[in-house]
Write a protein that holds these residues in place. Structure first.
Motif, PDB file in Angstrom:
ATOM      1  N   PHE A 216       9.052 -40.698 -37.824  1.00  0.00           N
ATOM      2  CA  PHE A 216       7.267 -39.950 -38.073  1.00  0.00           C
ATOM      3  C   PHE A 216       6.520 -40.141 -37.013  1.00  0.00           C
ATOM      4  CE2 PHE A 216       8.709 -40.114 -42.531  1.00  0.00           C
ATOM      5  CZ  PHE A 216       8.597 -39.202 -43.036  1.00  0.00           C
ATOM      6  N   VAL A 217       6.422 -41.355 -36.442  1.00  0.00           N
ATOM      7  CA  VAL A 217       5.752 -40.751 -35.375  1.00  0.00           C
ATOM      8  C   VAL A 217       6.836 -43.125 -34.415  1.00  0.00           C
ATOM      9  CG1 VAL A 217       3.006 -42.924 -34.625  1.00  0.00           C
ATOM     10  CG2 VAL A 217       3.445 -42.225 -36.460  1.00  0.00           C
ATOM     11  N   HIS A 218       5.469 -42.016 -32.959  1.00  0.00           N
ATOM     12  CA  HIS A 218       6.235 -42.703 -31.847  1.00  0.00           C
ATOM     13  C   HIS A 218       5.756 -44.366 -31.846  1.00  0.00           C
ATOM     14  CE1 HIS A 218       7.650 -39.704 -29.418  1.00  0.00           C
ATOM     15  NE2 HIS A 218       6.987 -38.288 -30.051  1.00  0.00           N
TER      16      HIS A 218
ATOM     17  N   PHE B 286      -3.284 -32.987 -32.382  1.00  0.00           N
ATOM     18  CA  PHE B 286      -4.465 -34.130 -33.222  1.00  0.00           C
ATOM     19  C   PHE B 286      -3.458 -34.884 -34.379  1.00  0.00           C
ATOM     20  CE2 PHE B 286      -6.837 -32.399 -30.550  1.00  0.00           C
ATOM     21  CZ  PHE B 286      -7.651 -32.939 -29.830  1.00  0.00           C
ATOM     22  N   SER B 287      -2.686 -35.921 -34.153  1.00  0.00           N
ATOM     23  CA  SER B 287      -2.357 -36.368 -35.548  1.00  0.00           C
ATOM     24  C   SER B 287      -3.040 -37.908 -35.728  1.00  0.00           C
ATOM     25  CB  SER B 287      -1.046 -36.704 -35.292  1.00  0.00           C
ATOM     26  OG  SER B 287      -0.575 -35.401 -34.909  1.00  0.00           O
TER      27      SER B 287
ATOM     28  N   PHE C 121      -8.373 -45.625 -39.174  1.00  0.00           N
ATOM     29  CA  PHE C 121      -8.428 -44.746 -38.806  1.00  0.00           C
ATOM     30  C   PHE C 121      -7.699 -44.068 -37.484  1.00  0.00           C
ATOM     31  CE2 PHE C 121      -9.131 -40.191 -38.260  1.00  0.00           C
ATOM     32  CZ  PHE C 121      -7.869 -39.812 -39.012  1.00  0.00           C
ATOM     33  N   LEU C 122      -6.505 -43.841 -37.030  1.00  0.00           N
ATOM     34  CA  LEU C 122      -6.476 -44.035 -35.734  1.00  0.00           C
ATOM     35  C   LEU C 122      -5.871 -42.990 -35.148  1.00  0.00           C
ATOM     36  CD1 LEU C 122      -2.908 -46.117 -34.511  1.00  0.00           C
ATOM     37  CD2 LEU C 122      -3.998 -46.383 -36.878  1.00  0.00           C
ATOM     38  N   GLU C 123      -5.767 -42.258 -34.060  1.00  0.00           N
ATOM     39  CA  GLU C 123      -4.726 -41.350 -32.826  1.00  0.00           C
ATOM     40  C   GLU C 123      -3.212 -41.740 -32.670  1.00  0.00           C
ATOM     41  OE1 GLU C 123      -6.945 -38.055 -30.611  1.00  0.00           O
ATOM     42  OE2 GLU C 123      -7.350 -40.654 -30.171  1.00  0.00           O
ATOM     43  N   VAL C 124      -2.185 -41.536 -33.384  1.00  0.00           N
ATOM     44  CA  VAL C 124      -0.874 -41.506 -33.741  1.00  0.00           C
ATOM     45  C   VAL C 124      -0.469 -39.880 -32.664  1.00  0.00           C
ATOM     46  CG1 VAL C 124      -0.968 -43.103 -35.206  1.00  0.00           C
ATOM     47  CG2 VAL C 124       0.235 -40.879 -35.367  1.00  0.00           C
ATOM     48  N   SER C 125       0.895 -40.745 -32.344  1.00  0.00           N
ATOM     49  CA  SER C 125       1.893 -39.351 -31.875  1.00  0.00           C
ATOM     50  C   SER C 125       2.936 -39.117 -32.545  1.00  0.00           C
ATOM     51  CB  SER C 125       2.341 -39.859 -30.129  1.00  0.00           C
ATOM     52  OG  SER C 125       2.524 -38.766 -29.929  1.00  0.00           O
TER      53      SER C 125
END
Length: 186
Positions: free
Chosen positions: A62-64, A100-101, A87-91
């Motif tokens: 799901f996430v890099h 924006f994920s 809570f953080l941003e992910v790719s």
């Protein structure tokens, strides 16, 4: 097209939530103490304690690979230590690099979130604990986004020299959660 959508979104926000407060303050009428989340830089020790190898394994596909690519020196998270929420941003690995994920982590539970448009979000994946209580995950995500904005920096105004004065363009005053859209891969 971007400009028209941006101006319309900003006008709707201002109509619903009042005029912009200016500078790096939250939207007018909101005090910084309204939400328990705060924007903080994350050190390596905190990152390792929160983004565990078990979590990395659960998010595989799901996430890099965040552990190898995460530059902590320039990242901020929305943090609520009292509720052990991060809570953080992910790719995401879905090829939509414009989206924006985000990842909400609370103890051993997590929620992977993707933007579906202005102030609209969907869950990509929920841990078993949050799957039984998605309302709680929605509430935490909405609070974190309200405090941090789309970039999780708490700064809602465009930087000087951008060419437009669009106050609060990056704010998320009210996050709406919708069913996940299916995306075609070309």
């Amino acid at each position: 097209m971007f400009h028209a959508r941006t101006f319309n979104a900003n006008a709707r926000r201002e109509y619903l939530y009042g005029a912009a407060s200016g500078e790096d303050r939250p939207l007018s009428g909101l005090s910084k103490n309204t939400m328990p989340f705060e924007i903080k830089p994350i050190d390596q020790e905190t990152f390792d304690a929160v983004y565990t190898p078990e979590l990395t394994q659960q998010l595989m596909g799901f996430v890099h690979p965040t552990r190898e690519r995460f530059d902590l020196s320039r990242r901020s998270w929305a943090v609520d230590p009292g509720r052990d929420a991060y809570f953080l941003e992910v790719s995401l690995i879905n090829g939509k690099d414009w989206a924006f994920s985000y990842l909400l982590i609370q103890g051993r539970e997590f929620a992977l979130i993707e933007s579906e448009g202005h102030c609209r979000y969907s869950f990509v994946k929920l841990s078993p604990g949050f799957a039984w209580r998605p309302d709680e995950a929605e509430c935490l995500v909405a609070q974190a986004l309200r405090v941090g904005g789309v970039f999780l920096d708490g700064c809602y105004n465009l930087p000087p020299g951008f060419g437009m004065n669009l106050p609060n363009i990056n704010a998320v005053p009210h996050a709406e959660f919708i069913p996940r859209k299916t995306h075609k891969v070309n």
